[in-house]
Enzyme design. Structure first.
Site, PDB file in Angstrom:
ATOM      1  N   ARG A 147     -68.995  21.386  -7.697  1.00  0.00           N
ATOM      2  CA  ARG A 147     -69.412  21.660  -9.084  1.00  0.00           C
ATOM      3  C   ARG A 147     -70.399  20.598  -9.522  1.00  0.00           C
ATOM      4  O   ARG A 147     -70.137  19.404  -9.330  1.00  0.00           O
ATOM      5  CB  ARG A 147     -68.180  21.638 -10.000  1.00  0.00           C
ATOM      6  N   TYR A 159     -68.821  14.764 -21.699  1.00  0.00           N
ATOM      7  CA  TYR A 159     -67.674  14.986 -20.822  1.00  0.00           C
ATOM      8  C   TYR A 159     -68.090  15.738 -19.553  1.00  0.00           C
ATOM      9  O   TYR A 159     -68.723  16.777 -19.634  1.00  0.00           O
ATOM     10  CB  TYR A 159     -66.638  15.801 -21.604  1.00  0.00           C
ATOM     11  N   ASP A 211     -69.976  24.340 -14.764  1.00  0.00           N
ATOM     12  CA  ASP A 211     -69.040  24.522 -15.885  1.00  0.00           C
ATOM     13  C   ASP A 211     -69.786  24.352 -17.206  1.00  0.00           C
ATOM     14  O   ASP A 211     -70.270  23.260 -17.511  1.00  0.00           O
ATOM     15  CB  ASP A 211     -67.908  23.479 -15.766  1.00  0.00           C
ATOM     16  N   HIS A 213     -68.351  24.808 -20.053  1.00  0.00           N
ATOM     17  CA  HIS A 213     -67.326  24.228 -20.932  1.00  0.00           C
ATOM     18  C   HIS A 213     -67.385  24.822 -22.348  1.00  0.00           C
ATOM     19  O   HIS A 213     -67.353  24.083 -23.335  1.00  0.00           O
ATOM     20  CB  HIS A 213     -67.428  22.698 -20.942  1.00  0.00           C
ATOM     21  N   GLU A 237     -68.833  28.826 -15.095  1.00  0.00           N
ATOM     22  CA  GLU A 237     -67.475  28.687 -15.659  1.00  0.00           C
ATOM     23  C   GLU A 237     -67.510  28.539 -17.174  1.00  0.00           C
ATOM     24  O   GLU A 237     -68.363  27.832 -17.709  1.00  0.00           O
ATOM     25  CB  GLU A 237     -66.836  27.445 -15.022  1.00  0.00           C
ATOM     26  N   GLU A 263     -59.218  28.361 -18.114  1.00  0.00           N
ATOM     27  CA  GLU A 263     -58.428  27.126 -17.975  1.00  0.00           C
ATOM     28  C   GLU A 263     -57.602  26.828 -19.219  1.00  0.00           C
ATOM     29  O   GLU A 263     -56.611  26.118 -19.129  1.00  0.00           O
ATOM     30  CB  GLU A 263     -59.320  25.937 -17.590  1.00  0.00           C
ATOM     31  N   ARG A 284     -58.965  31.388 -14.175  1.00  0.00           N
ATOM     32  CA  ARG A 284     -58.754  29.950 -13.960  1.00  0.00           C
ATOM     33  C   ARG A 284     -57.428  29.417 -14.496  1.00  0.00           C
ATOM     34  O   ARG A 284     -57.283  28.237 -14.759  1.00  0.00           O
ATOM     35  CB  ARG A 284     -59.916  29.176 -14.603  1.00  0.00           C
ATOM     36  N   GLU A 340     -59.627  24.189  -7.826  1.00  0.00           N
ATOM     37  CA  GLU A 340     -60.279  22.963  -8.312  1.00  0.00           C
ATOM     38  C   GLU A 340     -59.416  21.762  -7.932  1.00  0.00           C
ATOM     39  O   GLU A 340     -58.192  21.813  -7.998  1.00  0.00           O
ATOM     40  CB  GLU A 340     -60.426  23.028  -9.842  1.00  0.00           C
ATOM     41  N   TRP A 403     -66.510  22.616 -27.191  1.00  0.00           N
ATOM     42  CA  TRP A 403     -66.870  21.792 -26.029  1.00  0.00           C
ATOM     43  C   TRP A 403     -65.976  22.138 -24.864  1.00  0.00           C
ATOM     44  O   TRP A 403     -64.949  22.778 -25.048  1.00  0.00           O
ATOM     45  CB  TRP A 403     -66.763  20.303 -26.352  1.00  0.00           C
TER      46      TRP A 403
END
Ligand code: EZ4
Ligand code: CO
Length: 403
Positions: A147, A159, A211, A213, A237, A263, A284, A340, A403
């Protein structure tokens, strides 16, 4: 086999983990992970104050009934705190059941469907050159999937984009939420440039992932997906926040870029539109946040009907216990996609001796009976809980954003 006691252990060997230990009248014990990053103590309280008293004396082998008892019985269904508490108990009970059978957990889930579990790791960098260097180095360590994240020039690192993200996840945790800055119009043209350079450097044999996010709107994500198509990412992602599952219809209309999300999901009901309409390619969810082995297996089996593959969330804040459970599920199900894996601090490994192992881009569940992860409580005592927050993000004008 009766449950006689359940202990909650909160410790911070680099970051906070909430672990339950279930004791039985047969002498067998099992452990489970109930960590919700940044909100840890609420799960500990939910378990101690509301769950544990109801389980003493119950049959430890009735994993499905206890899962339903905690899910339907609470009346207040779903939600990350409830589902992490259920997840912790469920993992510990599956651990006990597999120990009682004297088998590694994956055997009780159908046995091995593959020889090894492919993982992806993270590379971040302050500029494209730094990310390219990091990806080349990681490829040399044997990774088949990587990633890649890059900071936006002119804005402070956000981040997931700082150098050596493996450890930075710890370094970016703050006693109060850090305030990050986000600018979509600076990010959107940058990412395709990153992946163009990455493909030039490492070719198309390696899987590259990115990602977002949750930082875009559907039409912005559609634009990014189109722009990334020539570089054939394994996935894009969390392109958008997914409380509004219908948002993925817009992205899907515009791009063949494979999509991953979930996630922050904690139940199968977060996924129904996404999966039945085949709006995503990878789901995820992870054992700790989705109600343990039982919850995870329900979601992955549902996803398998619609060609959606598994991709368990596996950052440093998913403890080695949940990681162990993920690996047993990963190796057993037919519709495995990827796992992951961020790795852990040495102190975390010292606190959680485990039978699963990592080698050059792949994980193995190990052959110890149960899920194979134990907790060293003496070590846990050395690392007391420390308040830690995830960041928040604002636009350049101060508006709070996702975020
Ligand atoms: O932000 O685990 O794909 N991984 C991620 C993670 C999550 C954190 C939140 O606790 O996006 O880094
Ligand atoms: Co993510």
């Amino acid at each position: 086999m009766k449950i006689t006691d359940i202990k909650v252990i909160v410790a911070s060997p680099g970051r906070n983990f909430v672990t339950v230990k279930v004791y039985t009248d047969q002498g067998l014990t099992g452990i489970g992970d109930g960590t919700v990053n940044g909100r840890e103590l609420s799960v500990a309280s939910y378990l101690k104050d509301h769950v544990i008293p109801t389980l003493i004396g119950k049959d430890a082998l009735r994993t499905e009934d206890i899962w339903q008892y905690l899910y339907k019985g609470a009346y207040w269904r779903r939600g990350p705190i409830t589902m992490a508490a259920i997840g912790a108990i469920d993992m510990a009970l599956w651990d006990i059941k597999a120990k009682a059978a004297n088998m590694p957990l994956y055997q009780l889930l159908g046995g091995k469907s593959r020889d090894k579990v492919m993982v992806y790791k993270h590379v971040g960098g302050l500029d494209i050159g730094e990310v390219v260097e990091g990806v080349v180095a990681m490829r040399e360590q044997g990774l088949d999937a990587i990633r890649a994240q890059v900071s936006i020039p002119g804005l402070p690192p956000i981040y997931g984009t700082g150098p050596s993200t493996d450890q930075a996840a710890g370094g970016m945790i703050h006693p109060l939420p850090n305030e990050e800055v986000w600018a979509t119009h600076k990010y959107l043209p940058l990412v395709p440039k990153l992946f163009e350079k990455l493909r030039d450097a490492v070719g198309y044999d390696v899987h590259l992932l990115h990602d977002v996010h949750h930082r875009l709107t559907p039409i912005e994500a559609a634009r990014l997906g189109k722009d990334l198509e020539p570089f054939r990412l394994f996935w894009l992602e969390d392109a958008i926040p997914a409380e509004l599952q219908e948002g993925f219809r817009i992205i899907r209309q515009h791009t063949t870029q494979p999509l991953a999300v979930g996630e922050v999901f904690n139940s199968i009901f977060d996924t129904t539109t996404l999966i039945t309409e085949q709006l995503i390619d990878y789901i995820r969810v992870t054992s700790v946040h989705a109600g343990g082995v039982t919850g995870l297996k329900k979601i992955f089996d549902f996803a398998s009907i619609y060609h959606v593959r598994s991709a368990c969330h596996g950052p440093m804040d998913v403890s080695p216990v949940a990681m162990g459970c993920n690996i047993h599920v990963d190796v057993a199900i037919n519709n495995f996609g990827i796992q992951e894996f961020s790795g852990y601090t040495e102190a975390t490994h010292e606190m959680f001796p485990c039978s699963w192992s990592y080698d050059r881009g792949y994980l193995q569940p190990g052959e110890a009976p149960g899920h194979g992860v134990e907790i060293d409580e003496k070590v846990a005592e050395k690392y007391p809980y420390a308040p830690a927050y995830l960041p928040v993000a604002r636009l350049e004008d101060g508006t709070l954003t996702s975020w």
